[in-house]
Design a protein around this motif. Sequence first.
Motif, PDB file in Angstrom:
ATOM      1  N   THR A  57       0.860  -1.186   0.000  1.00 17.17           N
ATOM      2  CA  THR A  57       0.000   0.000   0.000  1.00 17.17           C
ATOM      3  C   THR A  57       0.892   1.231   0.000  1.00 17.17           C
ATOM      4  OG1 THR A  57      -1.748  -1.113   1.256  1.00 17.17           O
ATOM      5  CG2 THR A  57      -1.772   1.287   1.239  1.00 17.17           C
ATOM      6  N   VAL A  58       0.768   2.049  -1.035  1.00 12.96           N
ATOM      7  CA  VAL A  58       1.528   3.297  -1.113  1.00 12.96           C
ATOM      8  C   VAL A  58       0.699   4.406  -0.471  1.00 12.96           C
ATOM      9  CG1 VAL A  58       2.596   4.998  -2.650  1.00 12.96           C
ATOM     10  CG2 VAL A  58       2.737   2.548  -3.190  1.00 12.96           C
ATOM     11  N   HIS A  59       1.321   5.194   0.405  1.00 16.03           N
ATOM     12  CA  HIS A  59       0.640   6.264   1.137  1.00 16.03           C
ATOM     13  C   HIS A  59       1.054   7.631   0.599  1.00 16.03           C
ATOM     14  CE1 HIS A  59      -0.675   3.383   4.252  1.00 16.03           C
ATOM     15  NE2 HIS A  59       0.516   2.837   4.100  1.00 16.03           N
ATOM     16  N   ASP A  60       0.171   8.605   0.783  1.00 15.82           N
ATOM     17  CA  ASP A  60       0.484   9.979   0.374  1.00 15.82           C
ATOM     18  C   ASP A  60       1.563  10.596   1.258  1.00 15.82           C
ATOM     19  OD1 ASP A  60      -1.386   9.876  -1.659  1.00 15.82           O
ATOM     20  OD2 ASP A  60      -2.998  10.684  -0.410  1.00 15.82           O
ATOM     21  N   GLY A  61       1.689  10.113   2.467  1.00 16.98           N
ATOM     22  CA  GLY A  61       2.675  10.629   3.412  1.00 16.98           C
ATOM     23  C   GLY A  61       2.830   9.633   4.539  1.00 16.98           C
ATOM     24  N   PHE A  62       3.261  10.145   5.691  1.00 17.34           N
ATOM     25  CA  PHE A  62       3.610   9.267   6.801  1.00 17.34           C
ATOM     26  C   PHE A  62       2.603   9.308   7.943  1.00 17.34           C
ATOM     27  CE2 PHE A  62       7.501  10.098   4.505  1.00 17.34           C
ATOM     28  CZ  PHE A  62       8.060   8.829   4.404  1.00 17.34           C
ATOM     29  N   ASP A  63       1.357   9.655   7.635  1.00 17.72           N
ATOM     30  CA  ASP A  63       0.333   9.637   8.675  1.00 17.72           C
ATOM     31  C   ASP A  63       0.125   8.233   9.237  1.00 17.72           C
ATOM     32  OD1 ASP A  63      -0.002  12.341   8.374  1.00 17.72           O
ATOM     33  OD2 ASP A  63      -1.791  12.192   7.128  1.00 17.72           O
TER      34      ASP A  63
ATOM     35  N   PRO B 174      -3.708   6.448  19.819  1.00 19.42           N
ATOM     36  CA  PRO B 174      -4.847   7.293  20.190  1.00 19.42           C
ATOM     37  C   PRO B 174      -4.450   8.732  20.479  1.00 19.42           C
ATOM     38  CG  PRO B 174      -4.269   5.795  21.978  1.00 19.42           C
ATOM     39  CD  PRO B 174      -3.464   5.371  20.800  1.00 19.42           C
ATOM     40  N   ASP B 175      -3.190   8.940  20.882  1.00 19.64           N
ATOM     41  CA  ASP B 175      -2.712  10.291  21.190  1.00 19.64           C
ATOM     42  C   ASP B 175      -1.355  10.487  20.523  1.00 19.64           C
ATOM     43  OD1 ASP B 175      -2.107  12.767  22.157  1.00 19.64           O
ATOM     44  OD2 ASP B 175      -1.875  12.144  24.257  1.00 19.64           O
ATOM     45  N   ALA B 176      -1.324  11.302  19.480  1.00 20.13           N
ATOM     46  CA  ALA B 176      -0.080  11.539  18.742  1.00 20.13           C
ATOM     47  C   ALA B 176       0.489  12.918  19.043  1.00 20.13           C
ATOM     48  CB  ALA B 176      -0.328  11.388  17.253  1.00 20.13           C
ATOM     49  N   GLU B 177       0.135  13.466  20.187  1.00 22.33           N
ATOM     50  CA  GLU B 177       0.594  14.808  20.540  1.00 22.33           C
ATOM     51  C   GLU B 177       2.121  14.856  20.572  1.00 22.33           C
ATOM     52  OE1 GLU B 177       0.039  18.112  24.117  1.00 22.33           O
ATOM     53  OE2 GLU B 177      -1.044  16.204  24.186  1.00 22.33           O
ATOM     54  N   GLY B 178       2.674  15.899  20.005  1.00 19.32           N
ATOM     55  CA  GLY B 178       4.116  16.080  19.992  1.00 19.32           C
ATOM     56  C   GLY B 178       4.782  15.588  18.723  1.00 19.32           C
ATOM     57  N   LEU B 179       4.030  14.901  17.871  1.00 15.96           N
ATOM     58  CA  LEU B 179       4.618  14.379  16.642  1.00 15.96           C
ATOM     59  C   LEU B 179       4.253  15.211  15.422  1.00 15.96           C
ATOM     60  CD1 LEU B 179       4.082  10.538  17.119  1.00 15.96           C
ATOM     61  CD2 LEU B 179       6.166  11.854  17.510  1.00 15.96           C
ATOM     62  N   ASP B 180       3.520  16.292  15.622  1.00 20.01           N
ATOM     63  CA  ASP B 180       3.047  17.092  14.492  1.00 20.01           C
ATOM     64  C   ASP B 180       4.198  17.625  13.647  1.00 20.01           C
ATOM     65  OD1 ASP B 180       0.546  16.601  15.403  1.00 20.01           O
ATOM     66  OD2 ASP B 180       0.181  18.598  16.239  1.00 20.01           O
ATOM     67  N   ALA B 181       5.225  18.154  14.304  1.00 17.68           N
ATOM     68  CA  ALA B 181       6.340  18.755  13.566  1.00 17.68           C
ATOM     69  C   ALA B 181       7.101  17.704  12.770  1.00 17.68           C
ATOM     70  CB  ALA B 181       7.283  19.470  14.532  1.00 17.68           C
ATOM     71  N   ALA B 182       7.340  16.528  13.383  1.00 14.28           N
ATOM     72  CA  ALA B 182       8.066  15.463  12.691  1.00 14.28           C
ATOM     73  C   ALA B 182       7.265  14.957  11.497  1.00 14.28           C
ATOM     74  CB  ALA B 182       8.366  14.323  13.650  1.00 14.28           C
ATOM     75  N   LEU B 183       5.958  14.824  11.686  1.00 14.55           N
ATOM     76  CA  LEU B 183       5.109  14.364  10.586  1.00 14.55           C
ATOM     77  C   LEU B 183       5.089  15.375   9.444  1.00 14.55           C
ATOM     78  CD1 LEU B 183       1.875  12.698  12.033  1.00 14.55           C
ATOM     79  CD2 LEU B 183       3.466  11.748  10.374  1.00 14.55           C
ATOM     80  N   GLU B 184       4.970  16.634   9.797  1.00 11.98           N
ATOM     81  CA  GLU B 184       4.915  17.679   8.773  1.00 11.98           C
ATOM     82  C   GLU B 184       6.200  17.696   7.954  1.00 11.98           C
ATOM     83  OE1 GLU B 184       4.179  22.532   8.384  1.00 11.98           O
ATOM     84  OE2 GLU B 184       4.061  21.528  10.343  1.00 11.98           O
ATOM     85  N   GLN B 185       7.331  17.551   8.623  1.00 10.35           N
ATOM     86  CA  GLN B 185       8.617  17.555   7.927  1.00 10.35           C
ATOM     87  C   GLN B 185       8.743  16.333   7.011  1.00 10.35           C
ATOM     88  OE1 GLN B 185      12.021  17.451  10.521  1.00 10.35           O
ATOM     89  NE2 GLN B 185      13.456  18.013   8.913  1.00 10.35           N
ATOM     90  N   ALA B 186       8.362  15.165   7.524  1.00 12.07           N
ATOM     91  CA  ALA B 186       8.460  13.948   6.720  1.00 12.07           C
ATOM     92  C   ALA B 186       7.514  14.001   5.527  1.00 12.07           C
ATOM     93  CB  ALA B 186       8.151  12.725   7.587  1.00 12.07           C
TER      94      ALA B 186
END
Length: 305
Positions: A156-162, A169-181
């Motif tokens: 499965t190919v994804h549009d990004g790394f979401d 259930p709680d991904a708080e604090g990973l927003d910046a890393a996800l946005e960069q990736a």
Amino acid sequence: MAKRSRQKSQPVAAGEVGPRQPCPCGSGKRYKACHGSGDAVYVARPFEGLAGECDLVALRELVPAATAPLQVKGTDKVVQLCTLLPMAVPAMARDSGQVWLGLQVQHAYGDPSRDLGAVLEQAVAATEPGLIGLTEAPGPGPRLQDLLENTTLEVTVHDGFDFWVADMPDAEGLDAALEQANAAATPTARLTGVEAGYWTNVGTKEHLRWVMPEPEDELLAALARLHVAGRDRIVPDARLVGMFRAHGLLVPVWDLPVGTGAEALEEPAVAFRAALDEALALGTDLSAEERAARNGLANRQVTIR
């Protein structure tokens, strides 16, 4: 004057690399001074025999964000293969109980299948969530071929790394890393009608990069035949510009007109595959023009190490 005695070179078995030959890893060194020295190990085609070998090569070297489920012997844990994990770690035992295995890592000990087997064993055996990595060559042990039961590889190919946070259930604090990736992930799609063909858009260009399992000499000869016959364009105004050599396989690369998209490649790729199979069946005896075309293709190869 007595002649200086010379030690005769030992014969090299088929498929092996002689000590004075260039190392297949692409370093430019002789094999005896690179992966043929000491205890170093180099496996030219590490994923041979695995289901989806061509896709494994693509996911390790070409595709930004993709996943595939793995069936691992002796465990009922959910195991997921990923192109890239956060911080490029080799494996993760997740809070959810899942095990994730990363293909795109920083280390390279000569046999990616053995490296992956080592971290997969550790991750499956882990009793607590955490990161699993390698700081030195793993030594003897099972390879992926010994651990997996997969008869197919469902990519499965994804549009990004979401997908990194899909089971959290709680991904708080990973927003910046996800946005960069996500910003670094070029749009990519896997063609559905052929094996291991991937369209990508790098902004100024679009490409088709297609991992092929045939032996190099046979594939180059077949591609040369199609080039001379004007049948290697895939779609109008596309151009076969060269190829990568990765993990023992060739990856022909086409430049595509901007705006082509993946969908427009589906039927032409199936037709090209049929034409390629016909050309492969003719063998490696080429005309002078076809030999020249083959040499041109061979000169436009880049080895990925």
